[in-house]
Design an enzyme around this catalytic site. Structure first.
Site, mmCIF file in Angstrom:
data_model
loop_
_atom_site.group_PDB
_atom_site.id
_atom_site.type_symbol
_atom_site.label_atom_id
_atom_site.label_comp_id
_atom_site.label_asym_id
_atom_site.label_seq_id
_atom_site.Cartn_x
_atom_site.Cartn_y
_atom_site.Cartn_z
ATOM 1 N N MET A 55 -70.552 -61.443 -22.783
ATOM 2 C CA MET A 55 -70.433 -60.493 -23.904
ATOM 3 C C MET A 55 -71.281 -60.950 -25.100
ATOM 4 S SD MET A 55 -66.327 -59.904 -23.687
ATOM 5 C CE MET A 55 -65.945 -61.572 -23.226
ATOM 6 N N LYS B 263 -64.236 -48.422 -21.205
ATOM 7 C CA LYS B 263 -64.859 -47.726 -22.327
ATOM 8 C C LYS B 263 -65.582 -46.473 -21.827
ATOM 9 C CE LYS B 263 -66.913 -50.108 -26.152
ATOM 10 N NZ LYS B 263 -67.756 -51.230 -26.471
ATOM 11 N N ASP C 61 -61.399 -50.899 -14.482
ATOM 12 C CA ASP C 61 -62.242 -51.084 -15.666
ATOM 13 C C ASP C 61 -63.655 -50.554 -15.454
ATOM 14 O OD1 ASP C 61 -60.372 -52.274 -17.244
ATOM 15 O OD2 ASP C 61 -60.896 -54.318 -16.692
#
Ligand SMILES: C[S@@+](CC[C@H](N)C(=O)[O-])C[C@H]1O[C@@H](n2cnc3c(N)ncnc32)[C@H](O)[C@@H]1O
Length: 250
Positions: free
Chosen positions: A172, A58, A36
């Site tokens: 987050m 991402k 990740d």
């Protein structure tokens, strides 16, 4: 066909030395590493040069690889290698979607093991000198997601949390910090409650900001705080002023 085993491994919060011995041992013999965004490059270097390394985080401007595609990839990898390390930031079972990946492996009869990692929820406040519990200030802690979408079926009950626990740790949460503060104050939380934000915790770029609930948003904006960051809401946050110990490059 001999199928490999998939290890769902926590990579820790950022400081590579917080990797567990078990994680390092598995990486050293990995055939495939699927990793990740929040996994540091020095940790990846522990895997053999020949190991296949697949990034599923991402990329700037693009979305993350969808979870069902990652699940498919894990199942496929088990047919291609003996030791597959699925490396995730922090701990795989705390907002890491490790549960979903384990379910996918189980459903496909693929052997798996979990290797816990040091979670950012505890380690980044700790590197900022903030204990989540303290006999004088906090005996209950909640770790919650601040992600706007939350967990579709299980939204965080901010109004109840406002009075239910002493320390709230938000992961987050930076993108929705304004809304979170508003909901907590509406839920009855004292606007003077101390709040800390720890950006890039445990790394040489760590920054810590300590303010009150009603001015943490301004403080974060003024200092252009960006993810990854952990927000700690509760009396313990002010201990960061006294117990700050970690020396960073900034
Ligand atoms: C998808 S969650 C994964 C959490 C991870 N499984 C764990 O146990 O730490 C990602 C969030 O963790 C937090 N995070 C991870 N690493 C961090 C770090 N080094 N400093 C501050 N926050 C961090 C941030 O809130 C970030 O948005």
């Amino acid at each position: 066909m001999v199928r490999g085993k998939v290890y769902l491994v926590g990579a820790g919060p950022g400081d590579p030395k917080l990797l567990t011995l078990k994680a390092a041992e598995l990486l050293a013999k990995a055939d495939i590493v699927i990793y990740d965004r929040l996994v540091g490059s020095s940790i990846l270097k522990l895997a053999p040069k020949m190991a296949k390394k697949i990034y599923v985080g991402k990329r700037s401007g693009k979305h993350e690889v969808p979870q069902d595609k990652i699940n498919e990839l894990l199942v496929k990898a088990a047919g291609e290698g003996r030791t597959i390390v699925r490396l995730k930031g922090g701990d795989p079972f705390l907002f890491g979607r490790g549960g979903e990946e384990a379910e996918a492996l189980q459903e496909n009869n693929i052997a798996f093991e979990l290797v816990p990692g040091v979670t950012s929820a505890i380690a980044t406040p700790e590197y900022a000198g903030i204990p989540l519990t303290h006999r004088d200030y906090a005996s209950a802690v909640a770790v919650v997601t601040g992600h706007r979408a939350g967990d579709a079926g299980r939204p965080v009950k901010w109004d109840k949390l406002a009075s239910a626990v002493d320390t709230i740790v938000v992961l987050m949460g930076m993108e929705s910090i304004e809304a979170i503060v508003k909901k907590l104050i509406e839920g009855g939380m004292d606007p003077n409650r101390p709040v800390a934000v720890v950006e890039q915790g445990t790394t040489k770029n760590q920054r810590v900001f300590i303010a009150k609930l009603d001015n943490i948003v301004d403080e974060a904006k003024k200092n252009s705080v960006k993810p990854p960051a952990v927000i700690v809401i509760g009396e313990v946050a002010q201990l960061g002023r006294k117990l700050s110990w970690f020396k960073t490059a900034r």
